[in-house]
Design an enzyme around this catalytic site. Structure first.
Site, PDB file in Angstrom:
ATOM      1  N   GLY A   1       0.803  -1.212   0.000  1.00 59.10           N
ATOM      2  CA  GLY A   1       0.000   0.000   0.000  1.00 59.10           C
ATOM      3  C   GLY A   1       0.836   1.261   0.000  1.00 59.10           C
TER       4      GLY A   1
ATOM      5  N   GLY B   1       2.565   3.576   1.534  1.00 59.77           N
ATOM      6  CA  GLY B   1       3.178   3.820   2.836  1.00 59.77           C
ATOM      7  C   GLY B   1       3.745   5.203   2.997  1.00 59.77           C
ATOM      8  N   ARG B   2       3.967   5.905   1.895  1.00 54.69           N
ATOM      9  CA  ARG B   2       4.451   7.293   1.974  1.00 54.69           C
ATOM     10  C   ARG B   2       3.874   8.116   0.829  1.00 54.69           C
ATOM     11  NH1 ARG B   2      10.545   7.718  -0.419  1.00 54.69           N
ATOM     12  NH2 ARG B   2      10.403   6.143  -2.044  1.00 54.69           N
TER      13      ARG B   2
ATOM     14  N   LYS C   1       4.177  11.948  -2.986  1.00 51.63           N
ATOM     15  CA  LYS C   1       5.109  10.898  -2.564  1.00 51.63           C
ATOM     16  C   LYS C   1       6.046  11.529  -1.537  1.00 51.63           C
ATOM     17  CE  LYS C   1       8.288   7.461  -4.579  1.00 51.63           C
ATOM     18  NZ  LYS C   1       8.854   6.986  -5.871  1.00 51.63           N
TER      19      LYS C   1
ATOM     20  N   GLY D   1       7.353   7.300   6.181  1.00 52.25           N
ATOM     21  CA  GLY D   1       6.497   7.929   5.189  1.00 52.25           C
ATOM     22  C   GLY D   1       7.104   9.129   4.494  1.00 52.25           C
TER      23      GLY D   1
ATOM     24  N   ARG E   1      -2.137  -1.076 -10.121  1.00 56.16           N
ATOM     25  CA  ARG E   1      -0.971  -1.939 -10.293  1.00 56.16           C
ATOM     26  C   ARG E   1      -1.419  -3.398 -10.298  1.00 56.16           C
ATOM     27  NH1 ARG E   1       3.152   1.344  -7.385  1.00 56.16           N
ATOM     28  NH2 ARG E   1       2.088   3.159  -6.520  1.00 56.16           N
TER      29      ARG E   1
ATOM     30  N   ASP F   1       4.099  -4.775  -7.592  1.00 54.98           N
ATOM     31  CA  ASP F   1       3.491  -3.515  -7.187  1.00 54.98           C
ATOM     32  C   ASP F   1       4.044  -2.329  -7.955  1.00 54.98           C
ATOM     33  OD1 ASP F   1       5.698  -4.437  -5.354  1.00 54.98           O
ATOM     34  OD2 ASP F   1       5.632  -2.335  -4.761  1.00 54.98           O
TER      35      ASP F   1
ATOM     36  N   ASP G   1       7.475   4.362 -10.663  1.00 51.51           N
ATOM     37  CA  ASP G   1       8.350   4.109  -9.521  1.00 51.51           C
ATOM     38  C   ASP G   1       9.820   4.044  -9.917  1.00 51.51           C
ATOM     39  OD1 ASP G   1       6.502   4.212  -7.461  1.00 51.51           O
ATOM     40  OD2 ASP G   1       5.865   2.163  -7.781  1.00 51.51           O
TER      41      ASP G   1
END
Length: 496
Positions: free
Chosen positions: A94, A96-97, A117, A130, A187, A256, A266
């Site tokens: 998930g 997370g940040r 982000k 985070g 994703r 992911d 990413d």
């Protein structure tokens, strides 16, 4: 959670994910930051998205894109997803940040996510803080914008804001928040999460949303879920072939990190290859070479197989039949990838309409580059010059000129048979073979300077990367390969 101050701007949000998929994410707010300062803003992208920011001051932009003053209409959510990381399944990852602020429909009618982000802890942060650091966030700007300019589908950076607080990693680093724009953040791992934690009804709901958002042509298809798998596989085959054509190594192709929209997403431990090496790995965490340059197509197929597993109950009530149908698509992926790769290779050779001989020429050219450790980008670029009769710069790249001469004879014969004049062929090749990529040493130098407060190298490199197919003498230093000793020890890091 710290509540942001009153909003100063209204964005034209239409937040379909939060509206149409209740329970698929957690409403959340970004953490307030003490001293936001704007490091990067892309006004052209803002105009493309229809954001009313033309008159915004740097301080207003800093408050906005740090999360201290959210735009009107934002519905920040942390999205749930799972994923296979280096082959090991993590049932809950998930955002997370990260936070999805919302979606806008741009001037072309394209729905785009706007997300933070590095905006602080969320329910998915696990043991993380985070937060994000300036270097990795500016790296995402450089690589994402380079990929966009190269014509490769990619998420893009709208803004980066320094937070004025340190981030604790191996050493204290200056903190930052990135604002990322994506066709979506759906994703493979999103489907994995709901297949693992919910069931077919929720996966069906997610699949219907994905089809409506990214593959509307599949609406009403006889078996839309099977066709969704096929369509996602096709986009991935084309995407990875484009990566390979410019020597890009994603570095962390976990499930992911595979976008169902077909974008590159990413930018963590990614890098561009310099001396051609099919087994090139730069990521410090990829110790087994799972995500090496020449493994990317195979890993894409592996990830797609994990996506297929989540769709099986939707594809057919008879599980054996569902497996057979999905397996046929996964097994066809290498062929579809090869078709995209060979098309890219032939275009780079200046032989887009040629057949098996061009494929053999391409394979032998790559073998020649590998044998002599030749720079991938410059070799292709200077080969285009050779099409117009200018071979001097190409020859300087090769220690064994005889091997090059033998291959060039074969290539010239094939070019002559194709019947395209040299100047026209050279111009066509220049559109497929970039002069400039984000050279790893230049990226690192720009980020090191930015961490010390000097953004001039970052802005110069970013400006140069906006036109990678045009040779620009004032940026000649940025096109030079890194020193060999630099590349021998160079590693990239995930930035978490």
């Amino acid at each position: 959670m710290s509540a942001p101050t009153a909003p100063a701007f209204t964005f034209p949000f239409d937040n379909s994910y939060a509206r149409d998929l209740p329970g698929f994410a957690v409403p959340w707010q970004p953490a307030a930051v003490p001293a936001p300062r704007l490091l990067h803003f892309n006004p052209g992208l803002a105009r493309e998205l229809g954001l009313p920011l033309a008159e915004a001051t740097p301080d207003q932009l800093a408050a906005l894109f740090s999360g201290n003053a959210l735009p009107e209409g934002a519905s920040p959510i942390a999205q749930a997803y799972a994923g296979h990381q280096f082959g090991q399944f993590s049932p809950q990852l998930g955002d997370g940040r990260a936070l999805l602020l919302g979606e806008v429909v741009d001037g072309q009618g394209r729905r785009r996510d706007i997300a933070f982000k590095g905006s602080g802890r969320t329910p998915f942060s696990r043991s993380g803080d985070g937060k994000a650091a300036v270097g990795p966030m500016l790296r995402e700007v450089l690589i994402g914008e380079a990929m966009h300019a190269l014509g490769i589908p990619s998420t893009r950076a709208l803004a980066v804001v320094a937070t004025g607080e340190p981030v604790r990693r191996q050493r204290p680093l200056p903190g930052a928040v990135l604002t990322r724009v994506a066709d979506s953040h759906l994703r493979v791992g999103t489907f994995q999460f709901f297949a693992a934690h919910a069931g077919p009804a929720q996966v069906r709901q997610l699949a219907d949303y994905t089809i409506a958002r990214h593959y509307p042509e599949l609406a009403g298809a006889e078996n839309g879920y099977l066709e969704l798998l096929r369509a996602v596989a096709e986009r991935q085959a084309a995407l990875v072939a484009r990566w390979m054509a410019v020597g890009f190594i994603h570095g962390v192709m976990n499930t992911d990190n595979m976008s169902l929209a077909g974008e590159t997403i990413d930018y963590g431990p990614c890098a561009f290859m310099e001396a051609y090496d099919p087994g090139a790995v730069f990521s410090s965490i990829d110790r087994q070479g799972r995500y090496a340059y020449d493994q990317q197509a195979d890993i894409a197929a592996w990830n797609l197989a994990r996506f297929a597993e989540t769709l099986l109950p939707l594809i057919d009530a008879d599980m054996e039949r569902a497996v057979a149908r999905a397996t046929a698509i996964i097994e066809a992926f290498p062929t579809r990838y090869q078709e995209h790769w060979q098309a890219a290779l032939k275009a780079k050779l200046g032989l887009p309409d040629s057949g098996a001989e061009a494929e053999a020429l391409g394979a032998d050219w790559l073998a020649l580059l590998q044998a002599q450790s030749v720079d991938f980008t410059l070799a292709w670029r200077y080969l285009g010059e050779a099409a117009a009769g200018r071979e001097e710069r190409l020859r300087t790249l090769f220690a064994d000129g005889a091997a090059l001469a033998t291959w060039l004879q074969r290539w010239r014969r094939q070019c002559a048979a194709a019947g395209v004049a040299g100047a026209a062929r050279a111009a066509a090749m220049a559109r497929h073979n970039p002069w400039l990529i984000p050279r790893n040493h230049q990226v690192e130098a720009a980020l090191d300077a930015a961490e010390q407060g000097d953004l001039a190298p970052f802005h110069r490199l970013l400006g140069a990367l906006a036109e990678p197919y045009r040779e620009q003498p004032r940026y000649a230093d940025l096109a030079e390969p890194a020193p060999r000793e630099f590349m021998r020890t160079f590693q990239t890091f995930c930035g978490t």
